[in-house]
Each structure stands twice: as C-alpha cells, then as structure tokens.
Write a protein that holds these residues in place. Structure first.
Motif, mmCIF file in Angstrom:
data_model
loop_
_atom_site.group_PDB
_atom_site.id
_atom_site.type_symbol
_atom_site.label_atom_id
_atom_site.label_comp_id
_atom_site.label_asym_id
_atom_site.label_seq_id
_atom_site.Cartn_x
_atom_site.Cartn_y
_atom_site.Cartn_z
ATOM 1 N N THR A 117 0.963 -1.192 0.164
ATOM 2 C CA THR A 117 0.029 -0.069 0.104
ATOM 3 C C THR A 117 0.650 1.206 0.130
ATOM 4 O O THR A 117 0.552 2.238 -0.578
ATOM 5 C CB THR A 117 -0.973 -0.031 1.448
ATOM 6 O OG1 THR A 117 -1.972 -1.207 1.224
ATOM 7 C CG2 THR A 117 -1.954 1.258 1.219
ATOM 8 N N VAL A 154 -8.447 1.128 2.047
ATOM 9 C CA VAL A 154 -9.640 2.274 1.580
ATOM 10 C C VAL A 154 -9.042 3.538 2.301
ATOM 11 O O VAL A 154 -9.679 4.373 1.631
ATOM 12 C CB VAL A 154 -11.001 1.775 2.317
ATOM 13 C CG1 VAL A 154 -11.321 0.550 1.443
ATOM 14 C CG2 VAL A 154 -10.751 1.503 3.738
ATOM 15 N N SER A 155 -7.928 3.362 3.170
ATOM 16 C CA SER A 155 -7.653 4.642 3.712
ATOM 17 C C SER A 155 -6.261 4.475 4.194
ATOM 18 O O SER A 155 -5.771 3.361 4.644
ATOM 19 C CB SER A 155 -8.467 5.169 5.069
ATOM 20 O OG SER A 155 -8.134 6.322 5.540
ATOM 21 N N THR A 156 -5.236 5.392 3.702
ATOM 22 C CA THR A 156 -3.671 5.458 3.836
ATOM 23 C C THR A 156 -3.293 6.619 4.531
ATOM 24 O O THR A 156 -3.419 7.740 3.738
ATOM 25 C CB THR A 156 -2.934 5.186 2.755
ATOM 26 O OG1 THR A 156 -3.658 3.688 2.269
ATOM 27 C CG2 THR A 156 -1.749 4.699 2.994
ATOM 28 N N ARG A 157 -2.624 6.827 5.458
ATOM 29 C CA ARG A 157 -2.021 8.052 6.171
ATOM 30 C C ARG A 157 -0.489 7.555 6.480
ATOM 31 O O ARG A 157 -0.038 6.563 7.007
ATOM 32 C CB ARG A 157 -2.671 8.464 7.363
ATOM 33 C CG ARG A 157 -4.068 9.171 7.170
ATOM 34 C CD ARG A 157 -4.644 9.403 8.208
ATOM 35 N NE ARG A 157 -5.892 9.934 8.262
ATOM 36 C CZ ARG A 157 -6.649 10.392 9.282
ATOM 37 N NH1 ARG A 157 -6.310 10.429 10.517
ATOM 38 N NH2 ARG A 157 -8.099 10.907 8.923
ATOM 39 N N ASP A 166 -1.227 4.625 9.138
ATOM 40 C CA ASP A 166 -2.208 4.434 9.599
ATOM 41 C C ASP A 166 -2.994 3.705 8.463
ATOM 42 O O ASP A 166 -3.374 4.706 7.435
ATOM 43 C CB ASP A 166 -2.940 5.519 10.174
ATOM 44 C CG ASP A 166 -4.237 4.970 10.886
ATOM 45 O OD1 ASP A 166 -5.085 4.251 10.445
ATOM 46 O OD2 ASP A 166 -4.891 5.964 11.756
ATOM 47 N N VAL A 167 -3.235 2.544 8.088
ATOM 48 C CA VAL A 167 -3.765 1.861 7.052
ATOM 49 C C VAL A 167 -4.999 1.303 7.318
ATOM 50 O O VAL A 167 -5.198 0.355 8.386
ATOM 51 C CB VAL A 167 -2.968 1.056 6.091
ATOM 52 C CG1 VAL A 167 -3.412 0.412 4.917
ATOM 53 C CG2 VAL A 167 -1.555 1.897 5.978
ATOM 54 N N ALA A 168 -6.177 1.364 6.638
ATOM 55 C CA ALA A 168 -7.511 0.699 6.741
ATOM 56 C C ALA A 168 -7.701 -0.235 5.649
ATOM 57 O O ALA A 168 -7.373 0.253 4.507
ATOM 58 C CB ALA A 168 -8.638 1.638 6.839
ATOM 59 N N GLU A 170 -10.468 -3.208 3.776
ATOM 60 C CA GLU A 170 -11.898 -4.046 3.903
ATOM 61 C C GLU A 170 -11.818 -5.199 2.824
ATOM 62 O O GLU A 170 -11.019 -5.670 2.011
ATOM 63 C CB GLU A 170 -12.808 -3.016 2.817
ATOM 64 C CG GLU A 170 -13.424 -1.801 3.735
ATOM 65 C CD GLU A 170 -14.412 -1.034 3.031
ATOM 66 O OE1 GLU A 170 -14.852 -0.201 3.926
ATOM 67 O OE2 GLU A 170 -14.582 -1.370 1.848
ATOM 68 N N LYS A 181 -14.171 -4.709 8.079
ATOM 69 C CA LYS A 181 -12.843 -3.649 8.011
ATOM 70 C C LYS A 181 -11.833 -4.128 9.147
ATOM 71 O O LYS A 181 -12.044 -4.648 10.257
ATOM 72 C CB LYS A 181 -13.693 -2.469 8.600
ATOM 73 C CG LYS A 181 -14.687 -2.121 7.606
ATOM 74 C CD LYS A 181 -15.473 -0.685 8.195
ATOM 75 C CE LYS A 181 -16.474 -0.174 7.114
ATOM 76 N NZ LYS A 181 -16.127 0.167 5.886
ATOM 77 N N ARG A 183 -7.962 -2.464 10.505
ATOM 78 C CA ARG A 183 -7.149 -0.993 10.619
ATOM 79 C C ARG A 183 -5.624 -1.549 11.329
ATOM 80 O O ARG A 183 -5.876 -2.026 12.223
ATOM 81 C CB ARG A 183 -8.049 0.065 11.450
ATOM 82 C CG ARG A 183 -6.996 1.398 11.382
ATOM 83 C CD ARG A 183 -7.844 2.108 12.275
ATOM 84 N NE ARG A 183 -7.173 3.456 12.612
ATOM 85 C CZ ARG A 183 -7.414 4.250 13.330
ATOM 86 N NH1 ARG A 183 -8.608 4.480 14.073
ATOM 87 N NH2 ARG A 183 -6.667 5.532 13.452
ATOM 88 N N THR A 185 -1.808 0.026 12.600
ATOM 89 C CA THR A 185 -1.201 1.309 12.852
ATOM 90 C C THR A 185 0.476 0.784 13.130
ATOM 91 O O THR A 185 0.493 -0.387 13.696
ATOM 92 C CB THR A 185 -1.547 2.359 13.971
ATOM 93 O OG1 THR A 185 -1.607 1.499 15.080
ATOM 94 C CG2 THR A 185 -3.188 2.688 13.271
#
Length: 376
Positions: A117, A154-157, A166-168, A170, A181, A183, A185
């Motif tokens: 990711t 679906v979400s990457t920081r 911080d990766v989410a 699904e 879901k 998540r 870190t």
C-alpha cells in the motif's frame, strides 16, 4: 370376484411395504462423527444428516476460529432430545468432533499488504525494501471463513518524518453485504541491504569473508551506495572502521600493492628501452594509483603508476601491454640508441653531475647490454 379383489389389494400392499420401508431408512436422522462449521453456532443440521425441519435449530456455540472441539455422543443426544429431535442413529460413534473453519491472515502477509500500500508513495521505494512494524505485536490473524475477499486498502496515512502509518482495509464477506474492516497502525521504514563489519578493521587489513555479514539497515543510516558482501571481500577500507558499521562503496578500495616506506622496483620502459632500479615508496597505492617514489642513490623523487606488487612504472612509460614484475636490473637497446639511453638513465637515477663526471659515470644498479651489430 372377492378373491380377485383381495389378491389385488395384497399385491399392492406387498409392493408398497418395501417402498415405505426404504423411505423410512433414507429419512432416518444419522449422527455425524466429524462436523465443520463456518458460523459462531452449531445447528442440528450440522450434527446429523436428514434433520428435516429441525436442521436450523442452534444447539451449541462453535469453537474458536480455526480450532476443533469434541462432544460425547451422550451429550449430543441429550441436547437433541431437548430440541424434540429423537430417533437419531449413532452407529458405533463415540464422540463428535466439531471444527470451526477460519481464514488465517499470516503476519507476514499483513506486513506485505501494508508495504504494498505504501510502495512508491510518500517518498518510499519498492515494497520489498519497506520494513513494517505494527504497534501491537500481530501474529497470525483468524477471520470467519466467509471473509473470502482480498485485502483492499481504503484509507492510507503516512508521516515521512516519523515513519508512522495508519492503513485501513476492507474484505468482502460472502454472508454479509457489509465488508469486514481491518485497521493497522505502526511504523514503516525503507531499508537497504548492506555489508556490515563483524569486528574492528584497520585500514591495512584485507577484508575476509568472516569479517563481513549482510544486514538490512534503515536507508537514512547509509548515505551513498551500500556495498554488497561480495564486493567487499578482498578489499581494503579507506579508514579504520568499527564492528557493526555499514560499509559503503566509497569506504572500500582495492588493496595496496605498494606500501609507504616499502622498497619497490622502479621501471622505465619505452620502445627499445627497459630500465629497472630499486627505490623507496613515499606513499601507499593500489594498482593503477599514481604514487611518488625515491631513488636513494640519486635522491630524486619520481612519480609513477603502481603496476604490480612492489612495482612502480614511472610516468611516460608505455602502457600498451601488461608488464611482468621486474626480476633483475637490465636494459635492452639498439646500437644507435646507447648514447641517448645512457643519458636518459642518468637523468632518471643519478644526481646532477658535471659534464666530466657524466662522461665517466656508470648507471647505478643498471647493466647496459649492447646487442652485437649485424655485419654487412
């Protein structure tokens, strides 16, 4: 007429009875010795075949994901009777094993998913060079077997300064329209594979195989091109280094063929002329390096190129072909070249002298052999 009717009825009963008996045999509920379930409850239909309308009645909680539990036949029959399920055929079964199926996500797969990711994003390189560490030590993760979908980010920081991520994700679920879901870190740091010293090494030592190991280090710790293990073995360091230090390409050099204060052979070679004499190295150098050497007799300092172990060829020499190490001090000249060669040799290896001295001087440590002239 009556006899015919009775015979017909008897025949029909004879045909019907085996069929009815067969139906009763097929419909008899039969206990299973081994059961696999995917949900969090065990139902009657999981435990026995031909459960009929009672198949969906829950009777037990399932074991933990990916584990197997055991029930005695007496326990199973007691629970089934409480649910009005009777007449179960058990055969010679003594116990029933119940396994809850699960999808296992191996920790290495989770690390690889996070690295993929982050790959080539936020200033990071290839996923293979990204080392991921989770905040909470994650071993293998088990999910319900119905989670058959792939991990979809679906979400990457990511904070490039601290390396925090911080990766989410699904995962699609076969039994539920809402995806599962997940998540995670932790920290993600780009690393490089680099040769590392296993002990303190001085500059003059040659690196051996046992002196070097291969490790992954944060890229920020290795400024410049990292050296591979194969590339370092047999080389020398430019400076003394301590054990545990990563080695860069800039830190290694070819081994010195000439060492400072070493007695070396000085060579001068041009077409028709090959001169050698002894000298003293003023500085160290590897093959191909330019070093200064001193002729102890003439006190002249000459500049030459290291062409072998303990061997320096002065500048201006022919480099068209490799030269074998000089063994004895000789020269080979043509008849007409003797005066010029003698003057050249004196200029290289003798101290300045008066014209009268030059006329009588012999070349120190050099023997001039004149080839016989051809008779005409």
């Amino acid at each position: 007429m009556i006899r015919t009717t009775l015979a017909t009825i008897s025949a029909l009963l004879a045909l019907a009875l085996p069929a009815a008996a067969a139906d009763d045999f097929i419909a008899a509920p039969t206990l299973r010795a081994s059961v696999s379930v995917t949900s969090d409850v065990v139902r009657v239909g999981d435990l026995i075949d031909n459960a009929g309308s009672a198949a969906l009645i829950p009777v037990y909680r399932s074991p933990d994901l990916g584990t197997t539990g055991t029930l005695t036949v007496a326990q199973v029959l007691s629970v089934l009777r409480a649910k009005q399920v009777i007449g179960v055929m058990t055969g010679d079964i003594k116990e029933v094993q119940v396994t809850r199926l699960a999808r296992t996500l191996v920790s290495k797969d989770l690390e690889a998913a996070v690295a993929s990711t982050l790959e080539r994003r936020f200033g990071l390189g290839d996923a293979a060079n990204i080392t991921v560490t989770f905040d909470r030590g994650i071993s293998d993760m088990r999910l319900d077997a119905s989670n058959t979908g792939a991990l979809q980010p679906v979400s990457t920081r990511y904070d490039a300064r601290s390396g925090r991520f911080d990766v989410a994700f699904e995962i699609n679920n076969d039994n539920n329209p809402t995806p599962t879901k997940l998540r995670f870190t932790g920290t993600a740091i780009e690393t490089v594979e680099v040769a590392v010293l296993t002990r303190d090494i001085d500059r003059t030592e040659l690196l051996k195989s046992s002196d070097v190991s291969l490790e992954r280090r944060p890229k920020a710790e290795v400024t410049g091109e990292p050296a591979s293990r194969d590339r370092t073995v047999g080389m020398q360091l430019r400076r003394p280094m301590r054990a545990g230090m990563p080695i860069r390409v800039a830190d290694i050099v070819k081994p010195d063929f000439v060492v400072r204060d070493q007695t070396v052979t000085i060579i001068y070679q041009v077409p028709g002329l090959y001169l050698t004499t002894r000298g003293k190295a003023i500085e160290s150098g590897a093959e191909g390096d330019t070093v200064s050497v001193l002729n102890p007799q003439s006190k002249r300092t000459l500049t030459g190129v290291v062409t072998g172990r303990g061997q320096v060829t002065v500048q201006g020499a022919s480099q068209s072909a490799p030269m074998a190490p000089a063994v004895e001090q000789t020269s080979s000249l043509k008849r007409d070249d003797v005066p010029a060669a003698a003057a050249l040799a004196r200029s290289l290896i003798q101290a300045p002298a008066s014209p009268a001295q030059i006329a009588q001087a012999q070349i120190p440590q050099v023997r001039v052999s004149q080839a016989p002239a051809k008779s005409e």
